[in-house]
Write an enzyme that holds these catalytic residues in place. Structure first.
Site, PDB file in Angstrom:
ATOM      1  N   THR A   1       0.829  -1.209   0.000  1.00  0.00           N
ATOM      2  CA  THR A   1       0.000   0.000   0.000  1.00  0.00           C
ATOM      3  C   THR A   1       0.860   1.254   0.000  1.00  0.00           C
ATOM      4  O   THR A   1       1.999   1.249   0.457  1.00  0.00           O
ATOM      5  CB  THR A   1      -0.912   0.043   1.237  1.00  0.00           C
ATOM      6  N   GLY A   2       0.290   2.299  -0.522  1.00  0.00           N
ATOM      7  CA  GLY A   2       0.957   3.593  -0.482  1.00  0.00           C
ATOM      8  C   GLY A   2       1.784   3.893  -1.713  1.00  0.00           C
ATOM      9  O   GLY A   2       2.304   4.985  -1.866  1.00  0.00           O
ATOM     10  N   CYS A   3       1.927   2.920  -2.611  1.00  0.00           N
ATOM     11  CA  CYS A   3       2.688   3.187  -3.831  1.00  0.00           C
ATOM     12  C   CYS A   3       1.739   3.687  -4.915  1.00  0.00           C
ATOM     13  O   CYS A   3       0.613   3.227  -5.012  1.00  0.00           O
ATOM     14  CB  CYS A   3       3.349   1.918  -4.358  1.00  0.00           C
ATOM     15  N   THR A   4       2.218   4.590  -5.727  1.00  0.00           N
ATOM     16  CA  THR A   4       1.367   5.039  -6.827  1.00  0.00           C
ATOM     17  C   THR A   4       1.338   4.003  -7.937  1.00  0.00           C
ATOM     18  O   THR A   4       0.463   4.000  -8.780  1.00  0.00           O
ATOM     19  CB  THR A   4       1.875   6.366  -7.409  1.00  0.00           C
ATOM     20  N   THR A   5       2.323   3.106  -7.948  1.00  0.00           N
ATOM     21  CA  THR A   5       2.274   1.995  -8.895  1.00  0.00           C
ATOM     22  C   THR A   5       1.771   0.776  -8.136  1.00  0.00           C
ATOM     23  O   THR A   5       1.700   0.780  -6.920  1.00  0.00           O
ATOM     24  CB  THR A   5       3.674   1.702  -9.448  1.00  0.00           C
TER      25      THR A   5
END
Lengths: 269, 464
Positions: free
Chosen positions: A126-130
């Protein structure tokens, strides 16, 4: 093994940065075998496979990681900390940002594939833009095994590097890596302050959090008791926004732990 | 008093600093002073004989655009996320703090009276900008998101009952989805979503059919920040009012780029953010029809919004003060007023005309790049797109794309879900890249972007 293929490691920045860091290693269980190998690095003709029974046919020009990704994990004495420092030095020697991107992309191709069965929401970082999926297991020797994939090539490169450092490591080694160590390898993220696009941090945090969950508090605490270094549970502190150590390692149903504030940023006054 | 007018801010501005002109204006007429300084620059601009585009002329007012990033000239294509501010707006903010900063509304002394005058004048300017009939229909908030939350908590909580319906679209910004989710949980109201038609625009026929006796509110965007499509608000308002429903218009992407006339639209509520229309961050506004605002309970409680305060109860002020608790962002509001002046001086119709041309150019050149998929409707005789394109390149993650564009070419675009996750899920993608233009961009900016994009695609292809 020709000398040109070792140009990555023989470059001056690597050697000069290794010497100071050797002093930092004195508290870590630093085997004499390893120190011999470090000295050998000055000699381009010596084989650079640090303890692992990797295939000497592997080409070094591609990257360090390629040589190790397919290597069976034998009796390696290289710690994750050592690998991390090697990787940091390698990236530091690449002064042109485009060379870092290229290196990351070549690491991405070296990443071991992830089964489709592992692409489940529970494995999403979680928290990644990818999109990043991370599969983590403990093997029969009690070491952490990681596999990952991403829809972004640059993120795949990050994962490939992290896995090279941490695959087959002991749980406390996994906990011992800190976000600041990775800031040297930032590609496309300006400055030391990590933003929400920083996949390195999110994947590392995920690896550490899930390692804690898999291995269980008691074991890791016991093993960490021997070390005089800063307690790695501080990392979990940051990650779960200041909740207590005991709470943070228990299962949390609702994950509120995404923060858009820069990770690793020092908010203390 | 006159002496204060002489001392102008000492920092360098791009537009000709009218030092000699200012001495003829007294500080009492500082509104006209601000108008004159921006119109002076406009007058100087139009006096030029070469037929340069609006973009080239306007660029002179934006110092931030004239810099290098990562060794390349900055090409700023992220105005839908936030716009750049012209020197006149920065000057207004600086002047406020340097010459008449003081708390507003209840002060007696000179500076306070002056600050109050300017603050309320800014309110008038905003009202005039969107053609509201009375400036008391403008409530200053922190941004459009807070304005929507204001309507949700204040109007929504007291007007929605279980079973009432709120109509939204799948293309809404999160700020126009999440507050309604919260309110529907609290009140038992039901949210209904209009999906897209084959042109990748919200389906107006579906919207019309959805409106029923149970509908109490229709909350939609005017211009989509991802699809670049616009909705026929006037018609939607007619349909909604037939069943007694209210309409809230999210005008964040329309107010900065075209003429928006709230009386003509006849919307009940309209929200916009200052920072997308050349104004500073930290301020936005809600337009609400007087009779609606009068009936709404307060949102935030505190000072300024009260009439009398006792220990066990309080009475509240009239709108707009009722909804403006605490010390407002005074300087920012005044600077927003200056932004309205700046835009009006250029003329919103002229800005819109320029952007339509630029939008077509962007779409056509981007569509000509192989493997590029642009979201939203195709421009045509009947369909005008906003000057932005959200797109994806086959086999290349938008984050990788944006990283490379920034690092190697100094081109600033946005990648991600643009605060429209439901829309991206509906389109079947995780993220997209978005290039958005404003009147200070030029055709050359678009050209630089396309060249950089082609370079990026070939770079990543070489690794496959």
């Amino acid at each position: 093994m020709n000398s040109s293929s070792l140009n990555v490691l023989a470059s001056p920045p690597l050697i000069s940065t290794l010497t100071p860091t050797l002093k930092a290693f004195h508290r870590i269980n630093f085997s004499s075998k390893l120190s011999k190998r470090i000295r050998c690095m000055h000699d381009p003709s010596i084989n650079l496979n640090f303890g692992s029974r990797s295939n000497p046919k592997h080409d070094f020009p591609v990257s360090l990681a390629t040589a190790f990704v397919e290597a069976p994990l034998g009796t390696t004495t290289t710690t994750s900390a050592d690998k991390l420092h090697l990787l940091v030095s390698e990236f530091r020697s690449l002064t042109e940002p485009i060379d870092r991107v290229k290196r990351l992309l070549s690491y991405a191709t070296a990443l071991a594939p992830l089964d489709d069965s592992a692409r489940v929401p529970a494995n999403r970082v979680t928290g990644c833009t990818t999109q990043v999926w991370l599969e983590i297991k403990v093997d029969e020797l009690g070491r952490m095994r990681f596999k990952a994939d991403s829809d972004s090539e640059i993120s795949k490169g990050f994962c490939s590097c992290l896995i090279w450092i941490l695959d087959g490591a002991k749980p406390e080694e996994v906990m011992g890596v800190s976000g600041e160590d990775l800031s040297e390898m930032n590609v496309g993220v300006h400055g030391k302050v990590q933003s929400r696009v920083n996949t390195w941090h999110n994947v590392l945090m995920s690896m550490q959090k899930r390692t804690m969950a898999l291995v269980g508090d008691a074991d890791v605490e016991h093993r960490e008791g021997d070390r005089s270094e800063p307690h790695p549970h501080n990392l979990l502190f940051d990650y779960v926004n200041g909740r207590s150590y005991v709470e943070s390692s228990s299962k949390v149903d609702r994950d509120y732990s995404i923060s858009l504030l820069p990770l690793g940023y020092d908010f203390t006054i | 008093m006159e002496g204060v007018a002489m001392k102008l801010p000492s920092f360098k501005t791009l537009s000709p600093t009218p030092i000699s002109v200012a001495s003829t204006f007294s500080i009492r007429r500082s509104f006209s002073f601000a108008r004159r300084s921006s119109s002076l620059s406009a007058a100087t601009i139009t006096a030029d004989s070469e037929p340069v585009s609006l973009g080239h002329r306007a660029r002179k007012d934006f110092r931030i655009l004239h810099q290098e990033v990562n060794g390349s000239k900055l090409v700023y294509l992220d105005s839908a996320a936030t716009s750049q501010k012209p020197a006149a707006v920065l000057e207004a903010l600086q002047t406020y703090y340097e010459f008449y900063n003081s708390n507003v509304h209840r002060g007696i002394h000179y500076l306070s009276a002056k600050a109050t005058d300017e603050f309320e004048l800014a309110r008038k300017k905003v009202a005039r900008f969107i053609n509201a009939s009375d400036s008391r229909e403008i409530v200053f908030t922190r941004n459009a998101t807070e304005a929507i939350n204001l309507v949700a908590y204040s109007w929504g909580l007291s007007n929605l009952k279980p079973g009432d319906e709120v109509i939204l679209t799948v293309a809404e910004h999160h700020s126009c989805i999440v507050p309604w989710q919260i309110v529907s949980q609290k009140t038992g109201a039901v949210l209904k979503f209009v999906t897209l038609n084959e042109d990748e625009t919200p389906d107006i026929d579906m919207l019309r059919e959805m409106i029923s006796e149970k509908t109490k509110l229709v909350a939609v965007h005017h211009v989509s920040n991802v699809l670049a499509s616009s909705l026929p608000i006037e018609e939607i308002v007619v349909w909604a009012h037939e069943v007694g429903a209210k309409v809230l218009v999210d005008a964040c992407q329309s107010v900065p780029h075209m003429v928006v006339d709230v009386q003509k639209l006849n919307a009940d509520f309209l929200v916009a953010s200052s920072h997308k229309m050349c104004g500073p961050t930290g301020i936005g506004f809600l337009y609400g029809k007087s009779d609606l605002l009068l009936a709404m309970p307060p949102f935030l409680g505190g000072g300024e919004m009260i009439s009398d305060v006792f220990l066990d109860h309080s009475t509240y002020a009239e709108p707009p003060s009722r909804f403006e608790a605490g010390t407002p962002a005074i300087g920012e509001a005044i600077a927003l007023g200056a932004a309205c002046d700046y835009l009006s001086d250029i003329g919103m119709p002229k800005i819109h005309e320029y952007e339509v041309e630029l939008a077509k150019y962007l779409y056509e050149t981007l569509a000509s790049v192989p493997d590029v998929r642009i979201y939203g409707p195709r421009p045509s005789e009947s369909v005008q797109r906003a000057a932005l394109c959200s797109f994806n390149v086959e086999g290349l993650h938008p984050t990788d794309l944006a990283t490379f564009l920034d690092q190697q070419h100094g081109v600033a675009i946005r990648s991600g879900h643009h605060c429209a996750q439901p829309l991206h899920r509906y389109l079947g993608v995780n993220a997209s890249a978005r290039a958005s233009l404003y009147f200070y961009n030029t055709k050359e900016d678009v050209d630089s972007f396309i060249v950089a994009l082609a370079d990026t695609v070939s770079f990543f292809n070489s690794f496959k």
